[in-house]
Each structure stands twice: as structure tokens, then as C-alpha cells.
Design a protein around this motif. Structure first.
Motif, PDB file in Angstrom:
ATOM      1  N   GLU A  52      54.602 -53.949 -13.539  1.00  0.00           N
ATOM      2  CA  GLU A  52      53.748 -53.032 -12.780  1.00  0.00           C
ATOM      3  C   GLU A  52      53.337 -53.650 -11.451  1.00  0.00           C
ATOM      4  O   GLU A  52      53.322 -52.979 -10.411  1.00  0.00           O
ATOM      5  CB  GLU A  52      52.510 -52.668 -13.607  1.00  0.00           C
ATOM      6  CG  GLU A  52      52.789 -51.759 -14.785  1.00  0.00           C
ATOM      7  CD  GLU A  52      51.515 -51.399 -15.540  1.00  0.00           C
ATOM      8  OE1 GLU A  52      51.279 -50.199 -15.778  1.00  0.00           O
ATOM      9  OE2 GLU A  52      50.755 -52.339 -15.878  1.00  0.00           O
ATOM     10  N   GLN A  53      53.030 -54.929 -11.501  1.00  0.00           N
ATOM     11  CA  GLN A  53      52.643 -55.629 -10.278  1.00  0.00           C
ATOM     12  C   GLN A  53      53.797 -55.668  -9.273  1.00  0.00           C
ATOM     13  O   GLN A  53      53.610 -55.408  -8.076  1.00  0.00           O
ATOM     14  CB  GLN A  53      52.208 -57.054 -10.628  1.00  0.00           C
ATOM     15  CG  GLN A  53      51.791 -57.897  -9.425  1.00  0.00           C
ATOM     16  CD  GLN A  53      51.480 -59.334  -9.839  1.00  0.00           C
ATOM     17  OE1 GLN A  53      51.150 -59.615 -10.990  1.00  0.00           O
ATOM     18  NE2 GLN A  53      51.600 -60.248  -8.904  1.00  0.00           N
ATOM     19  N   LEU A  54      54.988 -55.951  -9.748  1.00  0.00           N
ATOM     20  CA  LEU A  54      56.161 -55.989  -8.868  1.00  0.00           C
ATOM     21  C   LEU A  54      56.454 -54.600  -8.289  1.00  0.00           C
ATOM     22  O   LEU A  54      56.841 -54.463  -7.121  1.00  0.00           O
ATOM     23  CB  LEU A  54      57.382 -56.510  -9.633  1.00  0.00           C
ATOM     24  CG  LEU A  54      57.320 -57.965 -10.098  1.00  0.00           C
ATOM     25  CD1 LEU A  54      58.540 -58.290 -10.961  1.00  0.00           C
ATOM     26  CD2 LEU A  54      57.247 -58.917  -8.906  1.00  0.00           C
ATOM     27  N   VAL A  61      61.386 -51.293  -6.864  1.00  0.00           N
ATOM     28  CA  VAL A  61      61.300 -51.827  -8.228  1.00  0.00           C
ATOM     29  C   VAL A  61      60.827 -50.707  -9.153  1.00  0.00           C
ATOM     30  O   VAL A  61      59.829 -50.038  -8.874  1.00  0.00           O
ATOM     31  CB  VAL A  61      60.331 -53.021  -8.300  1.00  0.00           C
ATOM     32  CG1 VAL A  61      60.104 -53.432  -9.766  1.00  0.00           C
ATOM     33  CG2 VAL A  61      60.876 -54.198  -7.505  1.00  0.00           C
ATOM     34  N   LYS A  62      61.543 -50.516 -10.241  1.00  0.00           N
ATOM     35  CA  LYS A  62      61.194 -49.497 -11.226  1.00  0.00           C
ATOM     36  C   LYS A  62      61.074 -50.158 -12.595  1.00  0.00           C
ATOM     37  O   LYS A  62      61.641 -51.223 -12.837  1.00  0.00           O
ATOM     38  CB  LYS A  62      62.255 -48.396 -11.269  1.00  0.00           C
ATOM     39  CG  LYS A  62      62.441 -47.659  -9.944  1.00  0.00           C
ATOM     40  CD  LYS A  62      63.537 -46.617 -10.037  1.00  0.00           C
ATOM     41  CE  LYS A  62      63.731 -45.896  -8.719  1.00  0.00           C
ATOM     42  NZ  LYS A  62      64.821 -44.884  -8.778  1.00  0.00           N
ATOM     43  N   GLY A  63      60.344 -49.517 -13.476  1.00  0.00           N
ATOM     44  CA  GLY A  63      60.175 -50.077 -14.813  1.00  0.00           C
ATOM     45  C   GLY A  63      60.134 -49.006 -15.876  1.00  0.00           C
ATOM     46  O   GLY A  63      59.638 -47.895 -15.650  1.00  0.00           O
ATOM     47  N   ILE A  64      60.665 -49.319 -17.022  1.00  0.00           N
ATOM     48  CA  ILE A  64      60.576 -48.477 -18.213  1.00  0.00           C
ATOM     49  C   ILE A  64      60.016 -49.348 -19.327  1.00  0.00           C
ATOM     50  O   ILE A  64      60.505 -50.461 -19.557  1.00  0.00           O
ATOM     51  CB  ILE A  64      61.959 -47.917 -18.615  1.00  0.00           C
ATOM     52  CG1 ILE A  64      62.490 -46.962 -17.547  1.00  0.00           C
ATOM     53  CG2 ILE A  64      61.883 -47.217 -19.973  1.00  0.00           C
ATOM     54  CD1 ILE A  64      63.906 -46.465 -17.818  1.00  0.00           C
ATOM     55  N   CYS A  65      59.007 -48.853 -20.004  1.00  0.00           N
ATOM     56  CA  CYS A  65      58.377 -49.615 -21.083  1.00  0.00           C
ATOM     57  C   CYS A  65      58.521 -48.851 -22.396  1.00  0.00           C
ATOM     58  O   CYS A  65      58.067 -47.715 -22.512  1.00  0.00           O
ATOM     59  CB  CYS A  65      56.899 -49.856 -20.768  1.00  0.00           C
ATOM     60  SG  CYS A  65      56.029 -50.835 -22.016  1.00  0.00           S
ATOM     61  N   LYS A 313      57.372 -46.799 -14.304  1.00  0.00           N
ATOM     62  CA  LYS A 313      56.831 -47.118 -12.978  1.00  0.00           C
ATOM     63  C   LYS A 313      57.951 -46.996 -11.948  1.00  0.00           C
ATOM     64  O   LYS A 313      59.094 -47.352 -12.212  1.00  0.00           O
ATOM     65  CB  LYS A 313      56.275 -48.565 -12.950  1.00  0.00           C
ATOM     66  CG  LYS A 313      54.993 -48.740 -13.724  1.00  0.00           C
ATOM     67  CD  LYS A 313      53.839 -47.941 -13.126  1.00  0.00           C
ATOM     68  CE  LYS A 313      52.584 -48.095 -13.979  1.00  0.00           C
ATOM     69  NZ  LYS A 313      51.488 -47.252 -13.475  1.00  0.00           N
ATOM     70  N   GLY A 314      57.584 -46.452 -10.783  1.00  0.00           N
ATOM     71  CA  GLY A 314      58.516 -46.399  -9.671  1.00  0.00           C
ATOM     72  C   GLY A 314      59.387 -45.180  -9.618  1.00  0.00           C
ATOM     73  O   GLY A 314      60.206 -45.039  -8.705  1.00  0.00           O
TER      74      GLY A 314
END
Length: 316
Positions: A52-54, A61-65, A313-314
């Protein structure tokens, strides 16, 4: 977009900043348009907070949790569904895969026209008995069974054309066999490239010795699904017919022997051949039934999600 980097991870918080800095350094030097997609497979060490910070620092930058730990295959599959880049690179988050390999992998896809470039960790920094030797045995069996002449099926560092990742389904523990899944989907232009392998800097490996047993079982699964998934009756029906013919032949022989050749012999039910024949016919019928059930399942199955995503995120 030129490049997407998919990074599945589980409890790799310590290495994420260093990996991110390294990736940005390489990508900036090459001038790619890019996205970095981190897929958190249920980490409990604060890895998602770091992602999340990145993502807040960098819009690319994208994220999947995931809601919990589902496995590397599910993480890769979720990443493949989300990426947009012309070339898709996969790599592990533990810093054992070198981002410096990305430019050459990208070139092999875009200029040489390969569908997949699979990394080959020619020189490894793992334990010989725990990983190197079992890995060599596993890869030899995979080459023999699949027909793909790759030295390192399990290397996490690979490059794909976008069309490849959008047309394969990575499930179970099949991340080891993505090149074979792609080959079965019609993407046959596959090669490998020796890549730099580095000793693990932080944490511990998430895979134990049981991964090799599971790998061999998955290899049998993918062999079966490759040849018989759409027509299970071809396998079970053939085996069932062979067993039934063996049993029926024995019964016919016993009947002819009792009626015409040796009428004073023991009763059929007192002869062991009778029970062998009966067992063979029963097994044959069961195999036929298994084939019919497989055909029914194949025609009526409905796909459903294999994992739950907790957060993203992203993404727009």
C-alpha cells in the motif's frame, strides 16, 4: 503499456523495498512504460501494508491482497487476469530472481517473437540435497512426460506475451507447468534463457520437500487432463473394455471346459479362475461407470472463483 511485472509473495516484507528499488532502477534505465503488480497471497507480516505504501508513492504500482493463503498458482492467475502490458514478466519477491534479466527477456519476446521465455537457474545457491538434486530429478521427469525440453520448469522468472497469460488457467499447483499449459493452448514458440540466481537474503523458503511429491502428482494430473480431460471415456472406457473382455473370456473358457471338455471337474464356483473373471468384469463395469460420470461432469461443470480477494490498490 510495454511491460507488466507480476510478483506473487507470501510474508516477504523485508525484501519488498529493495526489490522495488531494483526494479525501478532497471525499468527507468530502459525507459519502459510499465506496471508492477504485487499479489499478496495472505501474508501476515505486514507485506500488504508495505505494498500500500509503495502504491501511494508510485501510481504504476498495483496490489492484490488475498483473503487468506491460496497458493502461488492462484496468485499468478489473479495477476494474469489483471495485467495490461504487452510483455508480462513473473518473478519471486525474495530477491533470488534478478530484475537485471528483464531487458533481455523483454527483447526475446518482442524482437525474437517467442511466446514464452522460461528462466533457467543454471547455477543455484540452494542446498544440494534439499533442493538441487530433487529439482534435477523432477525436471528430468517433467521433460520426459511433457515433451518440453526445459531445464528448469519451476523457475519463477519467466516472460510471456500478453496473449499467452490471458488464455491459460493456472490452478492448483500448476504454476510449475505454465509452459506446458501454454503449449496445450497452442502457444508452441517456447524457449529458455539461463538467468542469474541469488542466495536468499531475507526470511526462509516457503516451500518444503513435499513440493516435489506434489509436483510429480501434478505432472500426472496435467498429463491426464491434456489427453483425456475432454473425453474421459476414452481412457476409462478403454480400460473398462479390456478388463471386461478378460473377465468374459475367462468365464467363456470355464463354461466350455465344464460343458464339453471336462464335465466331471469341480464346480465353477470352486475354481479360483471364476472369481478372477468375476472381479475383472466388475472392475470393467466400474471403469465404464467412471468414464460416464466423467463425461457428465465435463458437460455440466460450472466455473467458480478459486480465491477471494480482500483488497486492491492502484486499479481504477
Amino acid at each position: 503499456m510495454q511491460l507488466s511485472v507480476v510478483i506473487p509473495l507470501l510474508n516477504e516484507k523485508e525484501s519488498l523495498q529493495e526489490l522495488y528499488d531494483w526494479l525501478i532502477r532497471v525499468i527507468s534505465k530502459e525507459g519502459y512504460t510499465y506496471e508492477l503488480l504485487f499479489v499478496d497471497d495472505g501474508s501476515t507480516d505486514g507485506s500488504w501494508q508495505k505494498i500500500e505504501q509503495l502504491a501511494q508513492q508510485n501510481q504504476f504500482v498495483k496490489g492484490i491482497c488475498f483473503n487468506r493463503n491460496y497458493g502461488k498458482s492462484q496468485a499468478l492467475n489473479a495477476g494474469f487476469l489483471a495485467v495490461e502490458g504487452e510483455v508480462v514478466i513473473t518473478m519471486d519477491a525474495d530477491l533470488q530472481d534478478s530484475p537485471d534479466e528483464i531487458p533481455e527477456l523483454y527483447r526475446l519476446i518482442t524482437q525474437e517473437g517467442y511466446d514464452i521465455v522460461s528462466g533457467w537457474k543454471k547455477k543455484r545457491y540452494d542446498s544440494v540435497l534439499a533442493k538441487n538434486l530433487p529439482s534435477k530429478l523432477f525436471n528430468a521427469a517433467a521433460r520426459k512426460t511433457s515433451g518440453l525440453q526445459l531445464h528448469d520448469f519451476n523457475c519463477g522468472l519467466k516472460a510471456y506475451r500478453n496473449e499467452v497469460v490471458k488464455n491459460i488457467d493456472v490452478y492448483g499447483d500448476m504454476h510449475r507447468y505454465i509452459p506446458l499449459l501454454a503449449k496445450n493452448a497452442g502457444f508452441i514458440n517456447i524457449t529458455e534463457k539461463p538467468v542469474q540466481h541469488q542466495a536468499r537474503k531475507y526470511g526462509q523458503t516457503k516451500f518444503g520437500a513435499d513440493r516435489f511429491i506434489k509436483g510429480f502428482l501434478d505432472l500426472l494430473t496435467i498429463w491426464f487432463t491434456t489427453h483425456f480431460a475432454k473425453r474421459p471415456m476414452h481412457l476409462f472406457g478403454t480400460l473398462g473394455a479390456i478388463m471386461f473382455i478378460i473377465g468374459f473370456g475367462l468365464v467363456a473358457y470355464l463354461g466350455i471346459d465344464k460343458l464339453f471338455i471336462n464335465p466331471t471337474a469341480r464346480l465353477l464356483t470352486q475354481r479360483p479362475q471364476f472369481y478372477i473373471a468375476l472381479t475383472s468384469m466388475i472392475i470393467g463395469m466400474q471403469l465404464f461407470i467412471a468414464g460416464f460420470l466423467g463425461e457428465l461432469v465435463q458437460r455440466t461443470k460450472h466455473e467458480r472463483p478459486r480465491y477471494l480477494i480482500k483488497d486492491k490498490k492502484g486499479f481504477n
